[in-house]
Design an enzyme around this catalytic site. Structure first.
Site, PDB file in Angstrom:
ATOM      1  N   ASP A 164      -0.321   5.104   0.841  1.00 41.62           N
ATOM      2  CA  ASP A 164      -0.642   6.127   1.853  1.00 41.62           C
ATOM      3  C   ASP A 164      -0.680   5.505   3.246  1.00 41.62           C
ATOM      4  O   ASP A 164      -1.477   4.605   3.511  1.00 41.62           O
ATOM      5  CB  ASP A 164      -1.983   6.791   1.522  1.00 41.62           C
ATOM      6  CG  ASP A 164      -1.912   7.545   0.215  1.00 41.62           C
ATOM      7  OD1 ASP A 164      -1.115   8.487   0.128  1.00 41.62           O
ATOM      8  OD2 ASP A 164      -2.643   7.163  -0.728  1.00 41.62           O
TER       9      ASP A 164
ATOM     10  N   GLU B 148      -0.954  11.196   4.805  1.00 40.09           N
ATOM     11  CA  GLU B 148      -2.332  11.672   4.981  1.00 40.09           C
ATOM     12  C   GLU B 148      -2.426  13.010   5.715  1.00 40.09           C
ATOM     13  O   GLU B 148      -2.930  13.991   5.166  1.00 40.09           O
ATOM     14  CB  GLU B 148      -3.182  10.612   5.697  1.00 40.09           C
ATOM     15  CG  GLU B 148      -3.371   9.316   4.918  1.00 40.09           C
ATOM     16  CD  GLU B 148      -4.281   9.435   3.690  1.00 40.09           C
ATOM     17  OE1 GLU B 148      -4.649  10.555   3.305  1.00 40.09           O
ATOM     18  OE2 GLU B 148      -4.601   8.395   3.104  1.00 40.09           O
TER      19      GLU B 148
ATOM     20  N   ASP C 109       0.867  -1.175   0.000  1.00 41.49           N
ATOM     21  CA  ASP C 109       0.000   0.000   0.000  1.00 41.49           C
ATOM     22  C   ASP C 109       0.913   1.238   0.000  1.00 41.49           C
ATOM     23  O   ASP C 109       2.112   1.135   0.295  1.00 41.49           O
ATOM     24  CB  ASP C 109      -0.873  -0.043   1.268  1.00 41.49           C
ATOM     25  CG  ASP C 109      -1.627   1.239   1.490  1.00 41.49           C
ATOM     26  OD1 ASP C 109      -2.270   1.728   0.549  1.00 41.49           O
ATOM     27  OD2 ASP C 109      -1.559   1.781   2.628  1.00 41.49           O
TER      28      ASP C 109
ATOM     29  N   ASN D 121       0.034  10.563  -8.208  1.00 38.46           N
ATOM     30  CA  ASN D 121       0.479  10.812  -6.827  1.00 38.46           C
ATOM     31  C   ASN D 121       1.567   9.818  -6.420  1.00 38.46           C
ATOM     32  O   ASN D 121       2.547  10.179  -5.757  1.00 38.46           O
ATOM     33  CB  ASN D 121      -0.690  10.661  -5.844  1.00 38.46           C
ATOM     34  CG  ASN D 121      -1.754  11.717  -6.037  1.00 38.46           C
ATOM     35  OD1 ASN D 121      -1.501  12.748  -6.645  1.00 38.46           O
ATOM     36  ND2 ASN D 121      -2.945  11.462  -5.513  1.00 38.46           N
TER      37      ASN D 121
HETATM   38  C1  XBP Z   1      -5.516   5.982   0.732  1.00 37.56           C
HETATM   39  C2  XBP Z   1      -6.697   6.756   0.429  1.00 37.56           C
HETATM   40  C3  XBP Z   1      -6.552   7.848  -0.526  1.00 37.56           C
HETATM   41  C4  XBP Z   1      -5.777   9.028  -0.011  1.00 37.56           C
HETATM   42  C5  XBP Z   1      -5.939  10.174  -0.943  1.00 37.56           C
HETATM   43  O1  XBP Z   1      -5.953   4.658   1.011  1.00 37.56           O
HETATM   44  O2  XBP Z   1      -7.777   6.496   0.906  1.00 37.56           O
HETATM   45  O3  XBP Z   1      -7.841   8.275  -0.860  1.00 37.56           O
HETATM   46  O4  XBP Z   1      -6.289   9.419   1.236  1.00 37.56           O
HETATM   47  O5  XBP Z   1      -5.624   9.817  -2.255  1.00 37.56           O
HETATM   48  P1  XBP Z   1      -4.964   3.423   0.921  1.00 37.56           P
HETATM   49  P2  XBP Z   1      -6.620  10.169  -3.468  1.00 37.56           P
HETATM   50  O6  XBP Z   1      -3.714   3.813   1.630  1.00 37.56           O
HETATM   51  O7  XBP Z   1      -5.681   2.326   1.637  1.00 37.56           O
HETATM   52  O8  XBP Z   1      -4.761   3.085  -0.517  1.00 37.56           O
HETATM   53  O9  XBP Z   1      -7.163  11.527  -3.203  1.00 37.56           O
HETATM   54  O10 XBP Z   1      -5.739  10.115  -4.692  1.00 37.56           O
HETATM   55  O11 XBP Z   1      -7.691   9.117  -3.456  1.00 37.56           O
HETATM   56 MG    MG Z   2      -3.029   3.098   3.444  1.00 38.81          MG
END
Ligand code: XBP
Ligand code: MG
Length: 255
Positions: free
Chosen positions: A11, A18, A9, A128
């Site tokens: 983020d 975040e 993963d 991103n």
């Molecule tokens: C990450 C997310 C993403 C980020 C923002 O989830 O939920 O939505 O917060 O990115 P994970 P975007 O780590 O479980 O993949 O705005 O590009 O969605």
């Molecule tokens: Mg995550």
């Protein structure tokens, strides 16, 4: 298990993106658009229950803005707002203010040295991910990952298993050939439903979540000079996650 690939993963797992990344960028986009919305550190923790930036904005409008008059093309409005957020987010990444989490680069290098394949499965958008990798590991690192499964490439975001199924399909591997690294309950569920075994590296936003099905829950990957803390799962007393430990894992879940 015959370990052949690690799937990460992004983020919260590769980097703490975040609170000081996506959240800040959302707020900048709201201001640009003349909206009086502001997501505090605390409120963003609640909003993170909805994976996906566009989905999160829609949820916020539905839950917190009953008086707000939505534009006729709400979907287009959200897409534009999200695009502006991503522009701000990528600018923050280019400033180099968001590093990888401790141990991430070490483990990626070790996996590469041992011929273990690498992949990414994330809810966030591909651009991103590219900017994050370029500004932490360098441009070459984009080629370290055989597949970068990201964003809207699948219809349903985590906790749906789609993005993991997509990554497995691209790798042409069975779930039992892979280990997954995640930070959140939604990510853990997505991986488990796809048949994968996640190792969870928690962060401030996710540390109290439910990680049923995870192989191991830890506060981070650790490093030789910064040992990890184990919160649940596989029993070995390890100080940091390395390839020797990962290949020794037998597949016992947290109950
Ligand atoms: C990450 C997310 C993403 C980020 C923002 O989830 O939920 O939505 O917060 O990115 P994970 P975007 O780590 O479980 O993949 O705005 O590009 O969605
Ligand atoms: Mg995550």
């Amino acid at each position: 298990m015959s370990l052949q690939a690690l799937i990460f993963d992004v983020d919260g797992t590769l980097a703490d993106t975040e609170r000081d990344g996506h959240r800040v960028a959302f707020n900048q986009a709201f201001t640009d658009a003349g909206l009086e919305w502001h997501w505090s550190v605390e409120q963003y923790g609640q909003l993170l229950q909805v994976a996906g930036g566009k989905e999160r904005i829609r949820h916020y409008i539905q839950q917190y803005c009953p008086q707000w008059q939505p534009p006729q093309d709400l979907q287009g409005f959200i897409a534009d707002l999200h695009g502006a957020k991503n522009t701000h987010y990528q600018a923050l990444l280019r400033q180099g203010t968001i590093p990888l989490r401790p141990g991430v680069e070490r483990l990626l290098q070790e996996a590469r040295d041992e011929g273990i394949r690498l992949a990414i499965a994330t809810t966030s958008d591909l651009p991103n991910v590219i900017v994050l990798l370029e500004h932490t590991l360098g441009t070459d690192s984009l080629h370290w990952f055989e597949t970068i499964a990201a964003g809207d490439i699948v219809p349903a975001k985590k906790p749906a298993p789609d993005i993991y199924r997509y990554a497995l399909n691209q790798l042409a591997l069975a779930p039992s050939d892979c280990l997954v690294f995640e930070d959140s309950q939604a990510g853990c569920q997505a991986a488990c439903t796809a048949g994968c075994q996640p190792i969870i590296t928690v962060n401030d936003y996710t540390q109290t979540q439910d990680f049923t099905g995870a192989l191991l829950v830890i506060n981070g990957l650790g490093d030789p000079d910064h040992p990890l803390s184990r919160l649940a799962g596989a029993t070995a007393n390890i100080e940091y996650i390395d390839m020797a430990f990962l290949t020794s894992l037998g597949g016992k879940s947290v109950s």
